[in-house]
Design a protein around this motif. Structure first.
Motif, PDB file in Angstrom:
ATOM      1  N   LEU A 164       0.847  -1.193   0.000  1.00  0.00           N
ATOM      2  CA  LEU A 164       0.000   0.000   0.000  1.00  0.00           C
ATOM      3  C   LEU A 164       0.884   1.244   0.000  1.00  0.00           C
ATOM      4  CD1 LEU A 164      -2.729  -0.977   2.625  1.00  0.00           C
ATOM      5  CD2 LEU A 164      -2.965  -0.922   0.152  1.00  0.00           C
ATOM      6  N   GLY A 165       0.589   2.186  -0.914  1.00  0.00           N
ATOM      7  CA  GLY A 165       1.375   3.417  -0.991  1.00  0.00           C
ATOM      8  C   GLY A 165       2.569   3.317  -1.927  1.00  0.00           C
ATOM      9  N   ASP A 181       8.613   5.701  -3.641  1.00  0.00           N
ATOM     10  CA  ASP A 181       8.979   7.088  -3.908  1.00  0.00           C
ATOM     11  C   ASP A 181       9.049   7.905  -2.619  1.00  0.00           C
ATOM     12  OD1 ASP A 181       6.330   7.292  -3.266  1.00  0.00           O
ATOM     13  OD2 ASP A 181       5.790   8.603  -4.932  1.00  0.00           O
ATOM     14  N   GLY A 182       9.129   7.204  -1.487  1.00  0.00           N
ATOM     15  CA  GLY A 182       9.271   7.894  -0.218  1.00  0.00           C
ATOM     16  C   GLY A 182       7.947   8.211   0.461  1.00  0.00           C
ATOM     17  N   PHE A 183       6.855   7.925  -0.224  1.00  0.00           N
ATOM     18  CA  PHE A 183       5.526   8.138   0.348  1.00  0.00           C
ATOM     19  C   PHE A 183       5.340   7.168   1.511  1.00  0.00           C
ATOM     20  CE2 PHE A 183       0.906   7.384   0.453  1.00  0.00           C
ATOM     21  CZ  PHE A 183       0.420   8.679   0.434  1.00  0.00           C
ATOM     22  N   THR A 184       4.996   7.682   2.681  1.00  0.00           N
ATOM     23  CA  THR A 184       4.791   6.783   3.823  1.00  0.00           C
ATOM     24  C   THR A 184       3.356   6.877   4.309  1.00  0.00           C
ATOM     25  OG1 THR A 184       5.547   8.516   5.315  1.00  0.00           O
ATOM     26  CG2 THR A 184       7.172   6.876   4.647  1.00  0.00           C
ATOM     27  N   ILE A 185       2.865   5.759   4.843  1.00  0.00           N
ATOM     28  CA  ILE A 185       1.506   5.756   5.365  1.00  0.00           C
ATOM     29  C   ILE A 185       1.546   5.328   6.825  1.00  0.00           C
ATOM     30  CG2 ILE A 185       0.345   5.325   3.177  1.00  0.00           C
ATOM     31  CD1 ILE A 185       0.318   2.402   3.846  1.00  0.00           C
ATOM     32  N   LYS A 186       0.648   5.872   7.596  1.00  0.00           N
ATOM     33  CA  LYS A 186       0.557   5.491   9.003  1.00  0.00           C
ATOM     34  C   LYS A 186      -0.291   4.230   9.119  1.00  0.00           C
ATOM     35  CE  LYS A 186       0.540  10.244  10.745  1.00  0.00           C
ATOM     36  NZ  LYS A 186      -0.227  11.150   9.868  1.00  0.00           N
ATOM     37  N   ALA A 222     -13.388 -17.236   3.749  1.00  0.00           N
ATOM     38  CA  ALA A 222     -13.987 -16.011   3.242  1.00  0.00           C
ATOM     39  C   ALA A 222     -14.009 -14.934   4.319  1.00  0.00           C
ATOM     40  CB  ALA A 222     -15.402 -16.290   2.737  1.00  0.00           C
ATOM     41  N   ASP A 223     -13.887 -15.348   5.575  1.00  0.00           N
ATOM     42  CA  ASP A 223     -13.930 -14.381   6.678  1.00  0.00           C
ATOM     43  C   ASP A 223     -12.557 -13.808   7.030  1.00  0.00           C
ATOM     44  OD1 ASP A 223     -16.644 -14.712   6.928  1.00  0.00           O
ATOM     45  OD2 ASP A 223     -16.430 -16.369   8.326  1.00  0.00           O
ATOM     46  N   TRP A 224     -11.523 -14.380   6.476  1.00  0.00           N
ATOM     47  CA  TRP A 224     -10.183 -13.880   6.777  1.00  0.00           C
ATOM     48  C   TRP A 224     -10.040 -12.435   6.303  1.00  0.00           C
ATOM     49  CZ3 TRP A 224      -6.559 -18.442   4.888  1.00  0.00           C
ATOM     50  CH2 TRP A 224      -6.806 -19.562   5.693  1.00  0.00           C
ATOM     51  N   HIS A 225      -9.494 -11.594   7.131  1.00  0.00           N
ATOM     52  CA  HIS A 225      -9.284 -10.200   6.741  1.00  0.00           C
ATOM     53  C   HIS A 225      -7.981 -10.062   5.960  1.00  0.00           C
ATOM     54  CE1 HIS A 225     -12.739  -9.382   8.993  1.00  0.00           C
ATOM     55  NE2 HIS A 225     -12.547  -8.100   9.118  1.00  0.00           N
ATOM     56  N   PHE A 226      -8.005 -10.515   4.706  1.00  0.00           N
ATOM     57  CA  PHE A 226      -6.818 -10.505   3.860  1.00  0.00           C
ATOM     58  C   PHE A 226      -6.847  -9.377   2.848  1.00  0.00           C
ATOM     59  CE2 PHE A 226      -4.696 -14.963   4.061  1.00  0.00           C
ATOM     60  CZ  PHE A 226      -4.511 -14.785   5.422  1.00  0.00           C
ATOM     61  N   ARG A 227      -7.831  -8.502   2.947  1.00  0.00           N
ATOM     62  CA  ARG A 227      -7.911  -7.361   2.043  1.00  0.00           C
ATOM     63  C   ARG A 227      -7.409  -6.130   2.795  1.00  0.00           C
ATOM     64  NH1 ARG A 227     -12.679  -3.890   1.245  1.00  0.00           N
ATOM     65  NH2 ARG A 227     -12.299  -2.529  -0.517  1.00  0.00           N
ATOM     66  N   TYR A 228      -6.520  -5.385   2.146  1.00  0.00           N
ATOM     67  CA  TYR A 228      -5.960  -4.187   2.766  1.00  0.00           C
ATOM     68  C   TYR A 228      -6.175  -2.991   1.851  1.00  0.00           C
ATOM     69  CZ  TYR A 228      -3.701  -7.778   5.501  1.00  0.00           C
ATOM     70  OH  TYR A 228      -3.481  -8.871   6.285  1.00  0.00           O
ATOM     71  N   PHE A 229      -6.500  -1.835   2.434  1.00  0.00           N
ATOM     72  CA  PHE A 229      -6.718  -0.661   1.602  1.00  0.00           C
ATOM     73  C   PHE A 229      -6.416   0.611   2.391  1.00  0.00           C
ATOM     74  CE2 PHE A 229     -10.692   0.380   3.733  1.00  0.00           C
ATOM     75  CZ  PHE A 229     -11.115  -0.862   4.202  1.00  0.00           C
ATOM     76  N   LEU A 230      -6.203   1.708   1.664  1.00  0.00           N
ATOM     77  CA  LEU A 230      -5.998   3.004   2.296  1.00  0.00           C
ATOM     78  C   LEU A 230      -7.369   3.611   2.572  1.00  0.00           C
ATOM     79  CD1 LEU A 230      -3.012   4.630   0.365  1.00  0.00           C
ATOM     80  CD2 LEU A 230      -3.012   3.376   2.523  1.00  0.00           C
TER      81      LEU A 230
END
Length: 200
Positions: A22-23, A157-162, A181-189
């Motif tokens: 992510l990022g 590119d140096g972009f950081t996310i908290k 299907a219940d596993w929280h394997f999806r990640y998003f900003l």
DNA sequence: TCTATGATCCCCT
DNA sequence: GGGGATCATAGAT
């Protein structure tokens, strides 16, 4: 921009890699057509034990590349229309992969508009895995391509996310996968408009 | 050879 | 909120 090294992809923890992607900046440069964008949504697929993964149905010619060594691309045609771009991780023999579901366009938006047939840049340009595949010019013939080459790579590119900016949820479109299907394997900003689905 | 189907999107009501 | 687009893959004939 620093290209991510091969070692980034060879680690054992797919969830961690999916989060770290992510990022980061996805770059495709097919024949000089340079396009780039920031990754805002990913999904981890954890190999043979994961019923939602193609690899759970065994090793076939199609899934062979997922079983291969990390740092390569797995491109899959879904519903006969959509080219889905996946990143293969872990060492050879362990079928881990990460689906890129959402990207925020940066450079080469003109090329993306041409590829998608759209008139203007808006959030539908590269939101959702099918659109990402189209906007970045992915094709199933690119299955097995290296992610550390000149035509295809991921950069920092140096972009950081908290950590507080990262949201998780069950994966999309895999309700059939039983308990997995219940596993929280999806990640998003959180809050990014290029994230697909209802939960942002 | 043949057939069902899917890690989806878009346009129509 | 529902269905059609559209084709490579895999498993069945």
């Amino acid at each position: 921009m620093k290209k991510l090294p091969l070692s980034f992809y060879l680690r054992a923890d797919v969830e961690q890699i999916a989060k770290e992607l992510l990022g980061k900046v996805l770059v495709t440069n097919w024949g000089g057509a340079f396009t780039s964008g920031r990754i805002v949504e990913t999904e981890a697929y954890a190999g043979e034990i994961d019923n939602a993964s193609h690899a759970s149905r065994g090793r076939t010619p199609r899934t062979e590349v997922i079983f291969g060594t990390g740092g390569t691309a797995y491109v899959y045609l879904c519903y006969g229309i959509h080219q889905m771009f996946n990143i293969v991780t872990n060492i050879s023999g362990i079928p881990h992969a990460i689906l890129i579901r959402g990207v925020e366009p940066m450079e080469g938006t003109g090329i993306m508009l041409q590829r998608t047939g759209k008139k203007k840049v808006d959030e539908t340009l590269s939101r959702g895995p099918g659109n990402v595949g189209k906007a970045f010019g992915f094709h199933t013939s690119q299955c097995g391509f290296s992610l550390v080459g000149e035509e295809l790579y991921i950069a920092d590119d140096g972009f950081t996310i908290k950590p507080s900016m990262i949201g998780t949820s069950p994966r999309i479109g895999v309700d059939y996968a039983g308990d997995h299907a219940d596993w929280h394997f999806r990640y998003f900003l959180k809050g990014n408009k290029y994230v697909s689905g209802k939960i942002r």
